[in-house]
Design a protein around this motif. Structure first.
Motif, mmCIF file in Angstrom:
data_model
loop_
_atom_site.group_PDB
_atom_site.id
_atom_site.type_symbol
_atom_site.label_atom_id
_atom_site.label_comp_id
_atom_site.label_asym_id
_atom_site.label_seq_id
_atom_site.Cartn_x
_atom_site.Cartn_y
_atom_site.Cartn_z
ATOM 1 N N PRO A 293 0.799 -1.238 0.000
ATOM 2 C CA PRO A 293 0.000 0.000 0.000
ATOM 3 C C PRO A 293 0.822 1.274 0.000
ATOM 4 C CG PRO A 293 -0.015 -1.048 2.167
ATOM 5 C CD PRO A 293 0.632 -2.018 1.230
ATOM 6 N N ASP A 294 2.101 1.180 0.371
ATOM 7 C CA ASP A 294 2.937 2.380 0.431
ATOM 8 C C ASP A 294 3.737 2.622 -0.849
ATOM 9 O OD1 ASP A 294 2.114 2.826 3.048
ATOM 10 O OD2 ASP A 294 3.689 1.554 3.873
ATOM 11 N N LYS A 295 3.551 1.757 -1.847
ATOM 12 C CA LYS A 295 4.280 1.915 -3.105
ATOM 13 C C LYS A 295 3.328 2.302 -4.236
ATOM 14 C CE LYS A 295 8.045 -1.326 -2.112
ATOM 15 N NZ LYS A 295 8.792 -2.528 -2.586
ATOM 16 N N PRO A 296 3.798 3.103 -5.174
ATOM 17 C CA PRO A 296 2.956 3.409 -6.335
ATOM 18 C C PRO A 296 2.790 2.164 -7.207
ATOM 19 C CG PRO A 296 5.142 4.383 -6.576
ATOM 20 C CD PRO A 296 5.075 3.838 -5.191
ATOM 21 N N VAL A 297 1.570 1.900 -7.611
ATOM 22 C CA VAL A 297 1.271 0.725 -8.430
ATOM 23 C C VAL A 297 0.654 1.198 -9.738
ATOM 24 C CG1 VAL A 297 0.030 -1.466 -8.579
ATOM 25 C CG2 VAL A 297 0.917 -0.678 -6.365
ATOM 26 N N ILE A 298 1.173 0.684 -10.855
ATOM 27 C CA ILE A 298 0.715 1.088 -12.180
ATOM 28 C C ILE A 298 0.305 -0.154 -12.956
ATOM 29 C CG2 ILE A 298 1.384 2.143 -14.380
ATOM 30 C CD1 ILE A 298 3.462 3.782 -12.770
ATOM 31 N N CYS A 299 -0.846 -0.089 -13.599
ATOM 32 C CA CYS A 299 -1.299 -1.168 -14.477
ATOM 33 C C CYS A 299 -1.361 -0.639 -15.902
ATOM 34 C CB CYS A 299 -2.678 -1.664 -14.044
ATOM 35 S SG CYS A 299 -3.425 -2.858 -15.187
ATOM 36 N N VAL A 300 -0.681 -1.316 -16.815
ATOM 37 C CA VAL A 300 -0.705 -0.960 -18.235
ATOM 38 C C VAL A 300 -1.488 -2.036 -18.971
ATOM 39 C CG1 VAL A 300 0.653 -0.465 -20.295
ATOM 40 C CG2 VAL A 300 1.542 0.163 -18.034
ATOM 41 N N ALA A 301 -2.579 -1.649 -19.616
ATOM 42 C CA ALA A 301 -3.426 -2.640 -20.288
ATOM 43 C C ALA A 301 -4.000 -2.064 -21.570
ATOM 44 C CB ALA A 301 -4.554 -3.082 -19.365
ATOM 45 N N GLY A 302 -4.136 -2.918 -22.573
ATOM 46 C CA GLY A 302 -4.814 -2.528 -23.797
ATOM 47 C C GLY A 302 -6.315 -2.608 -23.609
ATOM 48 N N ASP A 303 -7.058 -1.973 -24.505
ATOM 49 C CA ASP A 303 -8.514 -1.957 -24.360
ATOM 50 C C ASP A 303 -9.110 -3.362 -24.425
ATOM 51 O OD1 ASP A 303 -7.796 -2.166 -27.007
ATOM 52 O OD2 ASP A 303 -9.051 -0.512 -27.721
ATOM 53 N N GLY A 304 -8.559 -4.229 -25.276
ATOM 54 C CA GLY A 304 -9.074 -5.586 -25.373
ATOM 55 C C GLY A 304 -8.900 -6.365 -24.085
ATOM 56 N N VAL A 317 -12.043 0.826 -6.656
ATOM 57 C CA VAL A 317 -12.642 2.037 -6.100
ATOM 58 C C VAL A 317 -13.124 1.817 -4.667
ATOM 59 C CG1 VAL A 317 -14.541 3.679 -6.357
ATOM 60 C CG2 VAL A 317 -13.277 2.904 -8.379
ATOM 61 N N HIS A 318 -13.714 0.655 -4.421
ATOM 62 C CA HIS A 318 -14.248 0.365 -3.085
ATOM 63 C C HIS A 318 -13.167 0.484 -2.011
ATOM 64 C CE1 HIS A 318 -16.854 -1.570 -0.076
ATOM 65 N NE2 HIS A 318 -15.776 -2.225 0.307
ATOM 66 N N HIS A 319 -11.974 0.005 -2.327
ATOM 67 C CA HIS A 319 -10.891 0.000 -1.334
ATOM 68 C C HIS A 319 -9.953 1.210 -1.472
ATOM 69 C CE1 HIS A 319 -11.771 -4.021 0.268
ATOM 70 N NE2 HIS A 319 -12.083 -4.360 -0.973
ATOM 71 N N ARG A 320 -10.275 2.106 -2.406
ATOM 72 C CA ARG A 320 -9.477 3.321 -2.599
ATOM 73 C C ARG A 320 -7.991 2.990 -2.707
ATOM 74 N NH1 ARG A 320 -11.226 7.523 -4.690
ATOM 75 N NH2 ARG A 320 -9.718 8.813 -3.573
ATOM 76 N N LEU A 321 -7.680 2.033 -3.573
ATOM 77 C CA LEU A 321 -6.301 1.573 -3.712
ATOM 78 C C LEU A 321 -5.462 2.587 -4.484
ATOM 79 C CD1 LEU A 321 -6.990 -2.181 -4.595
ATOM 80 C CD2 LEU A 321 -6.304 -1.227 -2.386
ATOM 81 N N ASN A 322 -4.205 2.654 -4.129
ATOM 82 C CA ASN A 322 -3.283 3.575 -4.795
ATOM 83 C C ASN A 322 -2.797 2.941 -6.101
ATOM 84 O OD1 ASN A 322 -1.580 5.737 -5.302
ATOM 85 N ND2 ASN A 322 0.115 4.834 -4.147
ATOM 86 N N LEU A 323 -3.705 2.822 -7.043
ATOM 87 C CA LEU A 323 -3.414 2.138 -8.309
ATOM 88 C C LEU A 323 -3.806 3.045 -9.467
ATOM 89 C CD1 LEU A 323 -4.339 -1.601 -9.040
ATOM 90 C CD2 LEU A 323 -4.097 0.119 -10.813
ATOM 91 N N ASP A 393 -5.088 11.622 -6.388
ATOM 92 C CA ASP A 393 -5.372 11.048 -5.077
ATOM 93 C C ASP A 393 -6.245 9.815 -5.251
ATOM 94 O OD1 ASP A 393 -5.656 10.665 -2.346
ATOM 95 O OD2 ASP A 393 -7.339 12.045 -2.188
ATOM 96 N N GLY A 394 -5.723 8.661 -4.872
ATOM 97 C CA GLY A 394 -6.494 7.429 -4.998
ATOM 98 C C GLY A 394 -6.428 6.855 -6.392
ATOM 99 N N PRO A 395 -7.318 5.913 -6.701
ATOM 100 C CA PRO A 395 -7.283 5.240 -8.005
ATOM 101 C C PRO A 395 -7.661 6.191 -9.140
ATOM 102 C CG PRO A 395 -9.242 4.597 -6.780
ATOM 103 C CD PRO A 395 -8.384 5.390 -5.834
ATOM 104 N N ALA A 396 -7.015 5.997 -10.291
ATOM 105 C CA ALA A 396 -7.282 6.860 -11.447
ATOM 106 C C ALA A 396 -6.981 6.097 -12.722
ATOM 107 C CB ALA A 396 -6.445 8.135 -11.364
ATOM 108 N N LEU A 397 -7.596 6.550 -13.807
ATOM 109 C CA LEU A 397 -7.417 5.908 -15.116
ATOM 110 C C LEU A 397 -7.066 6.950 -16.153
ATOM 111 C CD1 LEU A 397 -9.561 3.148 -16.741
ATOM 112 C CD2 LEU A 397 -9.186 5.272 -18.009
ATOM 113 N N LEU A 398 -6.032 6.655 -16.940
ATOM 114 C CA LEU A 398 -5.648 7.502 -18.068
ATOM 115 C C LEU A 398 -5.877 6.727 -19.359
ATOM 116 C CD1 LEU A 398 -4.312 10.002 -19.378
ATOM 117 C CD2 LEU A 398 -2.097 8.868 -19.035
ATOM 118 N N GLN A 399 -6.796 7.219 -20.183
ATOM 119 C CA GLN A 399 -7.053 6.602 -21.479
ATOM 120 C C GLN A 399 -6.107 7.207 -22.500
ATOM 121 O OE1 GLN A 399 -11.096 7.048 -22.822
ATOM 122 N NE2 GLN A 399 -10.868 5.594 -24.518
ATOM 123 N N VAL A 400 -5.267 6.375 -23.095
ATOM 124 C CA VAL A 400 -4.267 6.826 -24.056
ATOM 125 C C VAL A 400 -4.748 6.446 -25.451
ATOM 126 C CG1 VAL A 400 -1.851 6.713 -24.743
ATOM 127 C CG2 VAL A 400 -2.468 6.438 -22.333
#
Length: 458
Positions: A293-304, A317-323, A393-400
């Motif tokens: 929980p104290d580290k930045p976590v990044i998920c890279v995924a394609g739309d498919g 979102v429910h757990h307000r994860l730092n992702l 702050d908290g979970p977020a999504l960037l659409q590229v």
């Protein structure tokens, strides 16, 4: 548990047939399981150390390949120290990419069917390959296996004898197979084998020349093709903290990440290597966020791939994860479309919007789940939008928004050796890069539509 954690650690499938599940037994009369783990003591013999010493003494173009088995054995730091002691260039399997800093003077990068030109020219022109703890699958060797590092003496260290035995079955003999624990082997090499640092200066200079001539990020090639996924990886590399955990889904996402992301020491890169199941990235990253929980976590995924486990946004979102999710939107299954272009004349079947695939409005999806949403559509916006994503702050999504025509470049197609990837180099330029004699297939004229123009630097 002892089976999963010993020898070659990994998941174990316990398959109990239905009839046995229904059988009446008396546990008191049945023999128990006795754990046996002798493989941890496996180490190179004195004779093998002497043979490797002789091979290194004669080598002019050696390369050291580091694999996931080194991390399982707890030998990452020792492996880098060994490379530095010998002054030998380092290639990594995908699973070991985060073992060495991309800025390290000995780091060449990844290799294989979706590797870089520099990495592939290096392994294919080597005269000695020392591989430790790497399975060396078809993705890493290309096909046929006999074409891989064909000009090199091959020293393979693996704890699994079946992996050592497969090479001879495919006309790829090993000069020195060593059945050993990876860390034990590294320690034995460091203690017993000297190779003066600086001895292979010319070879390292040749590799550096390839890196300059064939950069992963090439603006000339991508100038008129919209948002560049390799620039995405470059910018992401620069701003991602050194303690970040990066999870990648499959397809073009993992290929672009492995080719273009320049890792810092301390970062971890996770993927379901050798399985590459669509949809793995998001739930795996959620697990990482819970565990760290104290580290930045990044998920890279394609739309498919993202569509396969879209419901997990609720957990996020429910757990307000730092992702932070980087959603690469290229309108479908780009990796499959690339295969369709290579082998099926570009006919798309269920791999694009035009051929029957559909996607939701990801802004509305994010709003529906209560997720912070960002979008980037141009190269110029990448630094600002990626910084904003990581600072959210908290979970977020960037659409590229990546143009649908963007592909993994380079990529080796079936029938060609690793050094001869698409888009093919002009034949004269290709030959000039080869120290080892080219394969007959590479001497044939190439399809002009799959060949780089001679004035194009990559």
């Amino acid at each position: 548990c002892s089976i999963a954690r010993s020898g070659r650690p990994g998941p174990v499938l316990v398959d109990i047939p239905d009839d046995l599940q229904r059988t009446e037994i008396d546990p008191e009369t049945l023999g128990g399981y006795t754990a046996f783990d002798a493989v941890a003591d496996l180490t190179p013999s004195a004779m093998q150390l002497q043979q490797l010493t002789q091979l290194l003494d004669r080598a002019e173009r050696p390369v050291l390949i580091l694999g996931w088995g080194i991390r399982l054995a707890g030998g990452c730091d020792q492996a880098i120290s060994l490379a530095e002691k010998w002054g030998i260039p380092v290639l990594t399997s995908w699973a070991a990419k985060d073992m060495i800093d991309a800025a390290h003077s000995l780091c060449v990068g990844t290799f294989g069917t979706h590797g870089t030109r520099t990495g592939n020219f290096t392994v294919q022109n080597a005269d000695l390959v020392i591989s430790i703890g790497a399975r060396l699958s078809t993705r890493e060797t290309g096909s046929p296996l006999s074409s891989w590092a064909r000009g090199a003496k091959k020293v393979i260290i693996d704890i699994d004898e079946s992996e050592l035995g497969k090479f001879s079955k495919f006309d790829c003999p090993l000069e020195l197979p060593i059945h050993s624990d990876a860390k034990n082997a590294i320690n034995a090499f460091a203690q017993n084998i000297e190779a003066p640092s600086g001895r292979w200066h010319d070879w390292l200079a040749t590799i550096s020349g390839w890196a300059v001539k064939y950069p992963v990020l090439d603006f000339d090639r991508e100038a008129d093709h919209g948002l560049n996924p390799y620039l995405l990886m470059s910018v992401l590399s620069g701003i991602t903290p050194s303690n970040a955990l990066i999870y990648s889904d499959t397809g073009c996402s993992i290929a672009w990440l492995m080719q273009g992301f320049r890792q810092k020491l301390g970062q971890r890169i996770y993927h379901d290597f050798n399985n590459t199941a669509m949809g793995w990235g998001l739930p795996a990253a959620i697990g990482g966020a819970f565990a760290s929980p104290d580290k930045p976590v990044i998920c890279v995924a394609g739309d498919g791939s993202f569509m396969m486990n879209l419901q997990e946004l609720s957990t996020l979102v429910h757990h307000r994860l730092n992702l932070k999710v980087i959603l690469i939107d290229n309108g479908g299954y780009s990796m499959v479309r690339q295969t369709e272009e290579q082998w099926l004349d570009g006919v798309n079947i269920g791999t694009s919007v035009e051929s029957g695939l559909s996607f939701p409005d990801f802004r509305k999806v994010s709003d529906g789940f209560g997720l912070t949403y960002l979008c980037v559509e141009s190269n110029d916006e990448l630094p600002e939008k990626l910084s904003e994503l990581l600072a959210a702050d908290g979970p977020a999504l960037l659409q590229v928004m990546v143009p649908h025509g963007q592909r993994v470049v380079p990529q080796v197609t079936y029938g060609y050796p690793l050094e001869d990837s698409e888009p093919h180099l002009p034949r004269a330029e290709f030959a000039a890069n080869m120290i080892v004699t080219p394969m007959p297939r590479s001497l044939e004229p190439t399809d002009p539509t799959r060949t780089l123009h001679s004035e194009d630097p990559t």
